[in-house]
Scaffold this motif. Structure first.
Motif, PDB file in Angstrom:
ATOM      1  N   LEU A   1       0.857  -1.178   0.000  1.00  0.00           N
ATOM      2  CA  LEU A   1       0.000   0.000   0.000  1.00  0.00           C
ATOM      3  C   LEU A   1       0.894   1.229   0.000  1.00  0.00           C
ATOM      4  CD1 LEU A   1      -2.924   1.091   0.167  1.00  0.00           C
ATOM      5  CD2 LEU A   1      -2.644   1.145   2.654  1.00  0.00           C
ATOM      6  N   THR A   2       0.769   2.011  -1.058  1.00  0.00           N
ATOM      7  CA  THR A   2       1.570   3.234  -1.197  1.00  0.00           C
ATOM      8  C   THR A   2       0.636   4.454  -1.188  1.00  0.00           C
ATOM      9  OG1 THR A   2       1.408   3.038  -3.589  1.00  0.00           O
ATOM     10  CG2 THR A   2       3.369   2.087  -2.549  1.00  0.00           C
ATOM     11  N   GLY A   3       1.213   5.627  -1.274  1.00  0.00           N
ATOM     12  CA  GLY A   3       0.403   6.848  -1.387  1.00  0.00           C
ATOM     13  C   GLY A   3      -0.381   7.178  -0.127  1.00  0.00           C
ATOM     14  N   ILE A   4       0.075   6.661   1.017  1.00  0.00           N
ATOM     15  CA  ILE A   4      -0.623   6.944   2.279  1.00  0.00           C
ATOM     16  C   ILE A   4      -0.330   8.399   2.666  1.00  0.00           C
ATOM     17  CG2 ILE A   4      -0.735   6.374   4.739  1.00  0.00           C
ATOM     18  CD1 ILE A   4       0.184   3.514   3.986  1.00  0.00           C
ATOM     19  N   GLY A   5      -1.360   9.172   2.971  1.00  0.00           N
ATOM     20  CA  GLY A   5      -1.147  10.526   3.458  1.00  0.00           C
ATOM     21  C   GLY A   5      -0.650  10.431   4.896  1.00  0.00           C
ATOM     22  N   GLU A   6      -1.590  10.303   5.816  1.00  0.00           N
ATOM     23  CA  GLU A   6      -1.230  10.121   7.231  1.00  0.00           C
ATOM     24  C   GLU A   6      -1.577   8.698   7.641  1.00  0.00           C
ATOM     25  OE1 GLU A   6      -1.855  13.477   9.929  1.00  0.00           O
ATOM     26  OE2 GLU A   6      -3.038  12.129  11.208  1.00  0.00           O
ATOM     27  N   LEU A   7      -0.733   8.124   8.474  1.00  0.00           N
ATOM     28  CA  LEU A   7      -1.028   6.809   9.038  1.00  0.00           C
ATOM     29  C   LEU A   7      -1.147   7.011  10.541  1.00  0.00           C
ATOM     30  CD1 LEU A   7       0.573   3.505   8.010  1.00  0.00           C
ATOM     31  CD2 LEU A   7       0.500   4.071  10.431  1.00  0.00           C
TER      32      LEU A   7
ATOM     33  N   GLY B   1       4.005   9.590   4.767  1.00  0.00           N
ATOM     34  CA  GLY B   1       4.875   9.055   3.719  1.00  0.00           C
ATOM     35  C   GLY B   1       5.261   7.598   3.933  1.00  0.00           C
ATOM     36  N   GLN B   2       4.462   6.873   4.674  1.00  0.00           N
ATOM     37  CA  GLN B   2       4.755   5.467   4.947  1.00  0.00           C
ATOM     38  C   GLN B   2       4.127   4.565   3.874  1.00  0.00           C
ATOM     39  OE1 GLN B   2       6.131   4.380   8.504  1.00  0.00           O
ATOM     40  NE2 GLN B   2       6.978   6.328   7.820  1.00  0.00           N
ATOM     41  N   ALA B   3       4.654   3.382   3.765  1.00  0.00           N
ATOM     42  CA  ALA B   3       4.024   2.343   2.945  1.00  0.00           C
ATOM     43  C   ALA B   3       3.896   1.090   3.809  1.00  0.00           C
ATOM     44  CB  ALA B   3       4.861   2.052   1.706  1.00  0.00           C
ATOM     45  N   ILE B   4       2.915   0.263   3.459  1.00  0.00           N
ATOM     46  CA  ILE B   4       2.680  -0.972   4.229  1.00  0.00           C
ATOM     47  C   ILE B   4       2.775  -2.155   3.284  1.00  0.00           C
ATOM     48  CG2 ILE B   4       1.079  -2.234   5.726  1.00  0.00           C
ATOM     49  CD1 ILE B   4      -0.293   0.400   6.373  1.00  0.00           C
ATOM     50  N   VAL B   5       3.502  -3.176   3.718  1.00  0.00           N
ATOM     51  CA  VAL B   5       3.612  -4.408   2.929  1.00  0.00           C
ATOM     52  C   VAL B   5       2.741  -5.475   3.570  1.00  0.00           C
ATOM     53  CG1 VAL B   5       5.179  -6.163   2.023  1.00  0.00           C
ATOM     54  CG2 VAL B   5       6.006  -3.821   2.393  1.00  0.00           C
ATOM     55  N   PHE B   6       1.914  -6.105   2.747  1.00  0.00           N
ATOM     56  CA  PHE B   6       1.055  -7.185   3.224  1.00  0.00           C
ATOM     57  C   PHE B   6       1.556  -8.505   2.666  1.00  0.00           C
ATOM     58  CE2 PHE B   6      -1.591  -3.405   2.570  1.00  0.00           C
ATOM     59  CZ  PHE B   6      -2.003  -3.180   3.870  1.00  0.00           C
ATOM     60  N   GLU B   7       1.523  -9.518   3.493  1.00  0.00           N
ATOM     61  CA  GLU B   7       1.853 -10.857   3.030  1.00  0.00           C
ATOM     62  C   GLU B   7       0.763 -11.769   3.540  1.00  0.00           C
ATOM     63  OE1 GLU B   7       6.360 -11.481   2.316  1.00  0.00           O
ATOM     64  OE2 GLU B   7       5.762 -12.682   4.046  1.00  0.00           O
ATOM     65  N   GLY B   8      -0.009 -12.349   2.630  1.00  0.00           N
ATOM     66  CA  GLY B   8      -1.153 -13.131   3.077  1.00  0.00           C
ATOM     67  C   GLY B   8      -2.082 -12.246   3.875  1.00  0.00           C
ATOM     68  N   GLU B   9      -2.485 -12.714   5.046  1.00  0.00           N
ATOM     69  CA  GLU B   9      -3.441 -11.944   5.836  1.00  0.00           C
ATOM     70  C   GLU B   9      -2.766 -11.081   6.909  1.00  0.00           C
ATOM     71  OE1 GLU B   9      -4.650 -15.490   8.975  1.00  0.00           O
ATOM     72  OE2 GLU B   9      -5.906 -15.097   7.229  1.00  0.00           O
ATOM     73  N   ARG B  10      -1.434 -10.954   6.832  1.00  0.00           N
ATOM     74  CA  ARG B  10      -0.689 -10.230   7.870  1.00  0.00           C
ATOM     75  C   ARG B  10       0.063  -9.029   7.304  1.00  0.00           C
ATOM     76  NH1 ARG B  10      -2.246 -11.921  12.934  1.00  0.00           N
ATOM     77  NH2 ARG B  10      -3.373 -13.802  12.398  1.00  0.00           N
ATOM     78  N   ILE B  11       0.429  -8.121   8.189  1.00  0.00           N
ATOM     79  CA  ILE B  11       1.291  -6.996   7.824  1.00  0.00           C
ATOM     80  C   ILE B  11       2.736  -7.479   7.927  1.00  0.00           C
ATOM     81  CG2 ILE B  11       2.079  -4.698   8.505  1.00  0.00           C
ATOM     82  CD1 ILE B  11      -0.781  -4.183   9.561  1.00  0.00           C
TER      83      ILE B  11
ATOM     84  N   ALA C   1       9.832   5.155   0.199  1.00  0.00           N
ATOM     85  CA  ALA C   1      10.978   4.941  -0.705  1.00  0.00           C
ATOM     86  C   ALA C   1      11.772   3.710  -0.279  1.00  0.00           C
ATOM     87  CB  ALA C   1      11.859   6.183  -0.720  1.00  0.00           C
ATOM     88  N   GLU C   2      11.958   3.568   1.025  1.00  0.00           N
ATOM     89  CA  GLU C   2      12.724   2.415   1.519  1.00  0.00           C
ATOM     90  C   GLU C   2      11.976   1.108   1.285  1.00  0.00           C
ATOM     91  OE1 GLU C   2      13.977   2.905   5.590  1.00  0.00           O
ATOM     92  OE2 GLU C   2      14.674   4.950   5.176  1.00  0.00           O
ATOM     93  N   ILE C   3      10.679   1.154   1.526  1.00  0.00           N
ATOM     94  CA  ILE C   3       9.867  -0.054   1.323  1.00  0.00           C
ATOM     95  C   ILE C   3       9.920  -0.466  -0.146  1.00  0.00           C
ATOM     96  CG2 ILE C   3       7.466  -0.864   1.198  1.00  0.00           C
ATOM     97  CD1 ILE C   3       8.390  -1.013   4.017  1.00  0.00           C
ATOM     98  N   LEU C   4       9.791   0.515  -1.034  1.00  0.00           N
ATOM     99  CA  LEU C   4       9.813   0.171  -2.463  1.00  0.00           C
ATOM    100  C   LEU C   4      11.180  -0.362  -2.866  1.00  0.00           C
ATOM    101  CD1 LEU C   4       7.617   2.997  -4.024  1.00  0.00           C
ATOM    102  CD2 LEU C   4       7.033   0.598  -3.659  1.00  0.00           C
ATOM    103  N   ALA C   5      12.228   0.200  -2.272  1.00  0.00           N
ATOM    104  CA  ALA C   5      13.574  -0.303  -2.582  1.00  0.00           C
ATOM    105  C   ALA C   5      13.736  -1.733  -2.080  1.00  0.00           C
ATOM    106  CB  ALA C   5      14.622   0.603  -1.946  1.00  0.00           C
ATOM    107  N   ASP C   6      13.186  -1.992  -0.894  1.00  0.00           N
ATOM    108  CA  ASP C   6      13.359  -3.325  -0.292  1.00  0.00           C
ATOM    109  C   ASP C   6      12.428  -4.375  -0.876  1.00  0.00           C
ATOM    110  OD1 ASP C   6      15.244  -2.219   1.280  1.00  0.00           O
ATOM    111  OD2 ASP C   6      14.080  -2.234   3.141  1.00  0.00           O
ATOM    112  N   PHE C   7      11.191  -3.959  -1.185  1.00  0.00           N
ATOM    113  CA  PHE C   7      10.185  -4.945  -1.560  1.00  0.00           C
ATOM    114  C   PHE C   7       9.631  -4.756  -2.962  1.00  0.00           C
ATOM    115  CE2 PHE C   7      10.027  -4.750   3.044  1.00  0.00           C
ATOM    116  CZ  PHE C   7       9.895  -6.077   3.426  1.00  0.00           C
TER     117      PHE C   7
ATOM    118  N   GLY D   1      -3.292   9.523  -0.946  1.00  0.00           N
ATOM    119  CA  GLY D   1      -3.079  10.607   0.018  1.00  0.00           C
ATOM    120  C   GLY D   1      -4.019  10.603   1.212  1.00  0.00           C
ATOM    121  N   GLY D   2      -4.841   9.578   1.349  1.00  0.00           N
ATOM    122  CA  GLY D   2      -5.809   9.555   2.453  1.00  0.00           C
ATOM    123  C   GLY D   2      -5.212   9.091   3.770  1.00  0.00           C
ATOM    124  N   LEU D   3      -5.930   9.395   4.838  1.00  0.00           N
ATOM    125  CA  LEU D   3      -5.591   8.884   6.169  1.00  0.00           C
ATOM    126  C   LEU D   3      -5.859   7.378   6.205  1.00  0.00           C
ATOM    127  CD1 LEU D   3      -5.172   9.323   9.361  1.00  0.00           C
ATOM    128  CD2 LEU D   3      -7.687   9.381   9.433  1.00  0.00           C
ATOM    129  N   VAL D   4      -4.913   6.629   6.744  1.00  0.00           N
ATOM    130  CA  VAL D   4      -5.081   5.178   6.897  1.00  0.00           C
ATOM    131  C   VAL D   4      -5.057   4.836   8.382  1.00  0.00           C
ATOM    132  CG1 VAL D   4      -3.989   2.934   6.468  1.00  0.00           C
ATOM    133  CG2 VAL D   4      -4.139   4.633   4.629  1.00  0.00           C
TER     134      VAL D   4
END
Ligand code: NIG
Ligand code: FE
Length: 453
Positions: free
Chosen positions: A38-44, A66-76, A83-89, A101-104
């Motif tokens: 999940l990218t494009g998060i405004g505020e988390l 500016g955070q991103a969240i990586v999901f794997e199966g049913e877990r975070i 930027a770091e998440i995209l570089a890593d994953f 840009g929405g609140l998550v």
């Protein structure tokens, strides 16, 4: 925005990540645990941890940008700078989804609902608007008893048919887990029918349902004048059958329903069978219900509009969580509010809930409840969010599994169109939900419902 399929089930499910939205990158090597970002998060904004938050910790939410969240199966699987998440994953991920840009926030958890019924009671609402009280109406044969005929006369399939659209609405409003009570059957067979309907709904709908058997909701009409006989039927016949189907047992402790002795008998007999305890206490009068919930070590003491200082101290001593329902006195036109600030000052860790039911609160929106928690109790937006997520999950014994956005937790979350968490309580009367992700899958897409022009 592409079209999203908005249905998943709990039985034999395989997580697939979001469908629709932008998709980039190669497929994950492990198809049984698909990964997406999940990218494009405004505020988390989220509480943190697995245990109930009271006192100053109630409002200590973590807010980041500016955070991103990586999901794997049913877990975070990961949360971090985008930027770091995209570089890593980024290279190995199957899909990405843009929060625009929405609140998550975490998926909302409603720790007190009565969703298994057939038929509404808008006539009673009109009676209250005209001046009748909840007790006047109950004593005249209305109230809970007037909902019995609907449940008793319905098949399980009919009850399920009424429940599923309600769950759709909970989901659309950002609620991903509900505690679901029976209590409108009040025969052994009809309470068990209600529990089986809850189990079926849990298996077939993205929203998770945690079942509570509310055998102590009212004295059934067949037992008028002899409540103790019903108490014994519940203790000896209903609880043993309910114990394999429900996580919790519940009672309405109030002078016109079950007194302290009857309530104790109901709760102790349930506890002996391994059921957790939830209790409707001190809702309409100061009745010593909070003290009893504390003595019994209940998982929650609910309502508490009339709780005394002594009752608050007893709950604090035993660490019993209050479940507060700020819409209910409003809806019943009662003037007494739960003394929520005093509870928080005493270190209690309240949950906020709708108490959705056909009589005392016909509202499924925890967004609305969070606003009323602010307006009636003086809860900050952070306090309201913790109460409607982590603290609510903790009352259900699910604090380690959900209620916050942290690595390892269940991937239940809400993408809103709000600019910040302060808007959670600030805005009234509109759902800010854009998307709901449940168990790592896109479960609701509000953009399917656009105005026609
Ligand atoms: O939580 N207090 C008891 N039970 C419900 C009311 C249910 C009804 O009126 O049907 C409540 O408010
Ligand atoms: Fe209730």
């Amino acid at each position: 925005m592409g079209t999203l399929s908005c249905v998943s089930t709990h039985a034999g499910e395989t997580s697939e990540g979001p469908r629709g939205g932008s998709q980039t990158g190669a497929r994950s090597n492990d198809d049984s645990q698909p990964r997406w970002i999940l990218t494009g998060i405004g505020e988390l904004c989220t509480a943190r941890g697995s245990s109930p938050r009271g006192g100053a910790a109630l409002g200590a939410v973590h807010t980041s940008h500016g955070q991103a969240i990586v999901f794997e199966g049913e877990r975070i699987a990961a949360i971090g700078e985008e930027a770091e998440i995209l570089a890593d994953f980024g290279e190995t991920t199957a899909q990405r989804f843009d929060a625009e840009g929405g609140l998550v926030i975490p998926g909302l958890v409603d720790a007190h609902t009565h969703p298994v019924f057939l038929g509404t009671r808008e006539g009673e609402f009109e009676q209250r608007i005209a001046g009748a009280s909840y007790l006047d109406i109950a004593k005249a044969g209305g109230g809970i008893r007037s909902s019995l005929a609907g449940v008793r006369g319905a098949t399980a399939a009919e009850l399920l048919g009424a429940l599923i659209p309600r769950l759709d609405r909970f989901l659309a409003l950002g609620t991903t887990t509900i505690e679901a009570k029976t209590g409108y059957g009040l025969t052994v067979a009809d309470e068990i029918k209600g529990l089986d309907v809850i189990r079926e709904a849990h298996r077939n709908h993205p929203v998770d349902l945690v079942a509570t058997c509310l055998g102590g909701h009212d004295v059934p009409p067949e037992f008028t004048g002899r409540p103790k006989d019903w108490v014994e039927v519940v203790a000896k016949e209903l609880w043993p059958e309910a114990a394999t189907r429900a996580a919790f047992a519940d009672v309405f402790t109030e002078s016109h329903v079950f007194g302290l002795d009857d309530s104790r008998r109901l709760m102790e007999s349930a506890r002996d069978l391994g059921m957790g305890l939830r209790m409707h206490v001190d809702q309409l009068t100061s009745f010593g219900g909070a003290e009893l919930a504390a003595e019994l070590g209940a998982s929650s003491a609910d309502h508490l509009e009339h709780v005394t200082e002594h009752g608050i101290a007893a709950l604090a001593e035993r660490g019993v969580q209050p479940v507060l329902c700020p819409l209910v006195p409003l809806y019943l036109r009662e003037t007494q509010e739960a003394p929520a600030r005093a509870m928080v000052a005493a270190g209690l860790a309240p949950a906020l809930s709708t108490d959705f039911n056909p009589g005392s609160c016909y509202c499924m929106s925890l967004f609305e409840v969070m606003s009323w928690g602010a307006l009636r109790y003086g809860f900050s937006s952070g306090e309201a969010l913790t109460a409607a997520t982590l603290n609510a999950a903790c009352t259900l014994g699910l604090g380690a599994d959900r209620g916050t956005l942290e690595v390892g937790k269940r991937a239940d979350l809400v993408i809103t169109d709000l600019p910040s968490a302060k808007h959670l309580t600030y805005e009234l009367g509109r759902s800010p939900v854009r998307h709901v992700i449940k168990d790592g899958r896109m479960a609701w897409d509000a953009s399917s419902f656009q105005p026609t022009r």
